[in-house]
Design a protein around this motif. Structure first.
Motif, PDB file in Angstrom:
ATOM      1  N   MET A 111       0.825  -1.204   0.000  1.00  0.00           N
ATOM      2  CA  MET A 111       0.000   0.000   0.000  1.00  0.00           C
ATOM      3  C   MET A 111       0.863   1.260   0.000  1.00  0.00           C
ATOM      4  O   MET A 111       0.581   2.234  -0.708  1.00  0.00           O
ATOM      5  CB  MET A 111      -0.946  -0.001   1.209  1.00  0.00           C
ATOM      6  N   TYR A 112       1.923   1.226   0.803  1.00  0.00           N
ATOM      7  CA  TYR A 112       2.808   2.387   0.859  1.00  0.00           C
ATOM      8  C   TYR A 112       3.601   2.545  -0.432  1.00  0.00           C
ATOM      9  O   TYR A 112       3.855   3.678  -0.876  1.00  0.00           O
ATOM     10  CB  TYR A 112       3.740   2.289   2.072  1.00  0.00           C
ATOM     11  N   ALA A 113       4.002   1.441  -1.049  1.00  0.00           N
ATOM     12  CA  ALA A 113       4.700   1.518  -2.338  1.00  0.00           C
ATOM     13  C   ALA A 113       3.800   2.169  -3.384  1.00  0.00           C
ATOM     14  O   ALA A 113       4.235   3.035  -4.156  1.00  0.00           O
ATOM     15  CB  ALA A 113       5.133   0.125  -2.789  1.00  0.00           C
ATOM     16  N   PHE A 114       2.551   1.752  -3.402  1.00  0.00           N
ATOM     17  CA  PHE A 114       1.579   2.355  -4.317  1.00  0.00           C
ATOM     18  C   PHE A 114       1.415   3.843  -4.026  1.00  0.00           C
ATOM     19  O   PHE A 114       1.410   4.684  -4.946  1.00  0.00           O
ATOM     20  CB  PHE A 114       0.232   1.645  -4.187  1.00  0.00           C
ATOM     21  N   PHE A 115       1.319   4.190  -2.759  1.00  0.00           N
ATOM     22  CA  PHE A 115       1.143   5.592  -2.371  1.00  0.00           C
ATOM     23  C   PHE A 115       2.343   6.423  -2.805  1.00  0.00           C
ATOM     24  O   PHE A 115       2.187   7.533  -3.353  1.00  0.00           O
ATOM     25  CB  PHE A 115       0.943   5.691  -0.856  1.00  0.00           C
ATOM     26  N   PHE A 116       3.562   5.921  -2.563  1.00  0.00           N
ATOM     27  CA  PHE A 116       4.768   6.646  -2.972  1.00  0.00           C
ATOM     28  C   PHE A 116       4.789   6.873  -4.480  1.00  0.00           C
ATOM     29  O   PHE A 116       5.152   7.961  -4.954  1.00  0.00           O
ATOM     30  CB  PHE A 116       6.028   5.872  -2.558  1.00  0.00           C
ATOM     31  N   MET A 117       4.424   5.856  -5.241  1.00  0.00           N
ATOM     32  CA  MET A 117       4.445   5.978  -6.700  1.00  0.00           C
ATOM     33  C   MET A 117       3.477   7.055  -7.182  1.00  0.00           C
ATOM     34  O   MET A 117       3.829   7.920  -7.986  1.00  0.00           O
ATOM     35  CB  MET A 117       4.113   4.625  -7.341  1.00  0.00           C
ATOM     36  N   VAL A 118       2.248   6.995  -6.679  1.00  0.00           N
ATOM     37  CA  VAL A 118       1.239   7.971  -7.111  1.00  0.00           C
ATOM     38  C   VAL A 118       1.619   9.374  -6.657  1.00  0.00           C
ATOM     39  O   VAL A 118       1.515  10.349  -7.434  1.00  0.00           O
ATOM     40  CB  VAL A 118      -0.151   7.585  -6.573  1.00  0.00           C
ATOM     41  N   LEU A 119       2.083   9.514  -5.411  1.00  0.00           N
ATOM     42  CA  LEU A 119       2.488  10.826  -4.909  1.00  0.00           C
ATOM     43  C   LEU A 119       3.623  11.391  -5.762  1.00  0.00           C
ATOM     44  O   LEU A 119       3.617  12.579  -6.117  1.00  0.00           O
ATOM     45  CB  LEU A 119       2.932  10.721  -3.453  1.00  0.00           C
ATOM     46  N   GLY A 120       4.592  10.549  -6.101  1.00  0.00           N
ATOM     47  CA  GLY A 120       5.700  10.995  -6.922  1.00  0.00           C
ATOM     48  C   GLY A 120       5.237  11.509  -8.280  1.00  0.00           C
ATOM     49  O   GLY A 120       5.688  12.555  -8.754  1.00  0.00           O
ATOM     50  N   ILE A 121       4.315  10.778  -8.901  1.00  0.00           N
ATOM     51  CA  ILE A 121       3.792  11.195 -10.217  1.00  0.00           C
ATOM     52  C   ILE A 121       3.056  12.530 -10.114  1.00  0.00           C
ATOM     53  O   ILE A 121       3.239  13.426 -10.955  1.00  0.00           O
ATOM     54  CB  ILE A 121       2.853  10.110 -10.781  1.00  0.00           C
ATOM     55  N   LEU A 122       2.240  12.691  -9.078  1.00  0.00           N
ATOM     56  CA  LEU A 122       1.500  13.942  -8.902  1.00  0.00           C
ATOM     57  C   LEU A 122       2.443  15.123  -8.690  1.00  0.00           C
ATOM     58  O   LEU A 122       2.197  16.228  -9.188  1.00  0.00           O
ATOM     59  CB  LEU A 122       0.539  13.816  -7.718  1.00  0.00           C
ATOM     60  N   GLU A 123       3.529  14.881  -7.949  1.00  0.00           N
ATOM     61  CA  GLU A 123       4.479  15.968  -7.701  1.00  0.00           C
ATOM     62  C   GLU A 123       5.275  16.313  -8.962  1.00  0.00           C
ATOM     63  O   GLU A 123       5.530  17.485  -9.237  1.00  0.00           O
ATOM     64  CB  GLU A 123       5.426  15.577  -6.564  1.00  0.00           C
ATOM     65  N   ILE A 124       5.654  15.316  -9.721  1.00  0.00           N
ATOM     66  CA  ILE A 124       6.433  15.554 -10.942  1.00  0.00           C
ATOM     67  C   ILE A 124       5.646  16.406 -11.932  1.00  0.00           C
ATOM     68  O   ILE A 124       6.178  17.335 -12.549  1.00  0.00           O
ATOM     69  CB  ILE A 124       6.837  14.218 -11.591  1.00  0.00           C
ATOM     70  N   PHE A 125       4.357  16.094 -12.077  1.00  0.00           N
ATOM     71  CA  PHE A 125       3.535  16.786 -13.073  1.00  0.00           C
ATOM     72  C   PHE A 125       2.671  17.897 -12.471  1.00  0.00           C
ATOM     73  O   PHE A 125       1.783  18.432 -13.141  1.00  0.00           O
ATOM     74  CB  PHE A 125       2.658  15.774 -13.814  1.00  0.00           C
ATOM     75  N   SER A 126       2.928  18.221 -11.198  1.00  0.00           N
ATOM     76  CA  SER A 126       2.211  19.313 -10.512  1.00  0.00           C
ATOM     77  C   SER A 126       0.698  19.146 -10.598  1.00  0.00           C
ATOM     78  O   SER A 126      -0.043  20.095 -10.902  1.00  0.00           O
ATOM     79  CB  SER A 126       2.632  20.677 -11.102  1.00  0.00           C
ATOM     80  N   LEU A 127       0.232  17.937 -10.322  1.00  0.00           N
ATOM     81  CA  LEU A 127      -1.201  17.631 -10.372  1.00  0.00           C
ATOM     82  C   LEU A 127      -1.819  17.773  -8.989  1.00  0.00           C
ATOM     83  O   LEU A 127      -1.128  17.666  -7.975  1.00  0.00           O
ATOM     84  CB  LEU A 127      -1.407  16.203 -10.902  1.00  0.00           C
ATOM     85  N   PRO A 128      -3.132  18.012  -8.914  1.00  0.00           N
ATOM     86  CA  PRO A 128      -3.802  18.141  -7.612  1.00  0.00           C
ATOM     87  C   PRO A 128      -3.724  16.835  -6.817  1.00  0.00           C
ATOM     88  O   PRO A 128      -3.786  15.751  -7.383  1.00  0.00           O
ATOM     89  CB  PRO A 128      -5.257  18.459  -7.966  1.00  0.00           C
ATOM     90  N   LYS A 129      -3.601  16.982  -5.497  1.00  0.00           N
ATOM     91  CA  LYS A 129      -3.418  15.808  -4.630  1.00  0.00           C
ATOM     92  C   LYS A 129      -4.619  15.554  -3.723  1.00  0.00           C
ATOM     93  O   LYS A 129      -4.558  14.700  -2.834  1.00  0.00           O
ATOM     94  CB  LYS A 129      -2.171  15.983  -3.773  1.00  0.00           C
ATOM     95  N   LYS A 130      -5.699  16.295  -3.927  1.00  0.00           N
ATOM     96  CA  LYS A 130      -6.834  16.193  -3.000  1.00  0.00           C
ATOM     97  C   LYS A 130      -7.387  14.780  -2.919  1.00  0.00           C
ATOM     98  O   LYS A 130      -7.676  14.270  -1.833  1.00  0.00           O
ATOM     99  CB  LYS A 130      -7.940  17.163  -3.432  1.00  0.00           C
ATOM    100  N   SER A 131      -7.529  14.089  -4.048  1.00  0.00           N
ATOM    101  CA  SER A 131      -8.066  12.726  -4.046  1.00  0.00           C
ATOM    102  C   SER A 131      -7.121  11.764  -3.336  1.00  0.00           C
ATOM    103  O   SER A 131      -7.549  10.851  -2.626  1.00  0.00           O
ATOM    104  CB  SER A 131      -8.314  12.243  -5.478  1.00  0.00           C
TER     105      SER A 131
END
Length: 217
Positions: free
Chosen positions: A110-130
């Motif tokens: 679960m944490y690996a998945f979370f790190f991956m998604v968080l990293g992608i959102l930060e790289i592309f400056s996407l909203p993180k609310k969801s």
């Protein structure tokens, strides 16, 4: 760049280099110890996790992003999330932690998945609310693991495992609230930095040591 900024960057670089070399030295030593089975599987992924968390913690301690770069931190976080999967798959395939292998690997996944998604959102400056809602959910699931460590009756030292899970419960809930715009960023930065040291860096070093020298593990 100010002298203070240079000193801060030099200190951070020194710490990261120290942890990098300590990772390989300690893990190589521990791999030869027949009794250090848990450390063999767990230490590598939590060393990696410490790098990702420290980068996140330091970034949030700099809300104005004068020194931190969110895209760079995102790359670090994404790479660490991806690198967890080979370890987790190997751990499951070899039942590296015995009867609790799937139990631990599921949480780590679960944490690996979370790190991956968080990293992608930060790289592309996407909203993180969801993702904030997912972070809070993972935090509460981690609390269930904390209760398991306290109630499993295996040994008293597992209370430290419970405290690690509880720190993650707090950190993930605060991070989730931050992503939803409801939390002070510097507070989250301090909590995440503490989590990096208390739940990842320190256990990784202890688990890398020979049996009998692993403290509460």
């Amino acid at each position: 760049m100010s002298q203070k900024g240079l000193l801060s960057k030099s200190f951070l670089t020194s710490v990261m280099c120290f942890l990098f070399f300590l990772t390989f030295f300690c893990h190589a030593y521990a791999a030869d110890q027949a009794q250090s089975v848990v450390g063999k599987w767990i230490a590598p992924i939590i060393y990696l996790g410490a790098f990702a968390l420290l980068s996140q913690g330091f970034m949030h301690l700099d809300p104005e992003r004068k020194k931190a770069n969110e895209k760079t931190v995102g790359v670090i976080t994404l790479v660490v999330g991806v690198m967890w999967w080979p370890f987790l798959i190997a751990m499951i395939s070899n039942e590296g932690l015995g009867p609790i292998t799937n139990f631990v690997a599921g949480l780590a996944g679960m944490y690996a998945f979370f790190f991956m998604v968080l990293g992608i959102l930060e790289i592309f400056s996407l909203p993180k609310k969801s993702l904030g809602g997912i972070a809070i959910l993972i935090g509460w699931l981690t609390l269930a693991y904390a209760l398991f460590w306290l109630l499993n009756g295996l040994k008293v030292s597992w209370a430290y495992h419970a405290s690690i899970a509880f720190v993650w419960f707090v950190a993930m809930n605060l991070a989730g609230l931050l992503m939803q715009g409801k939390m002070n960023e510097k507070l989250v930065g301090w909590v995440v930095t503490f989590a990096a040291l208390y739940t990842f860096a320190i256990p990784a070093i202890l688990w890398s040591l020979p049996a009998g020298m692993q403290g509460p593990f």
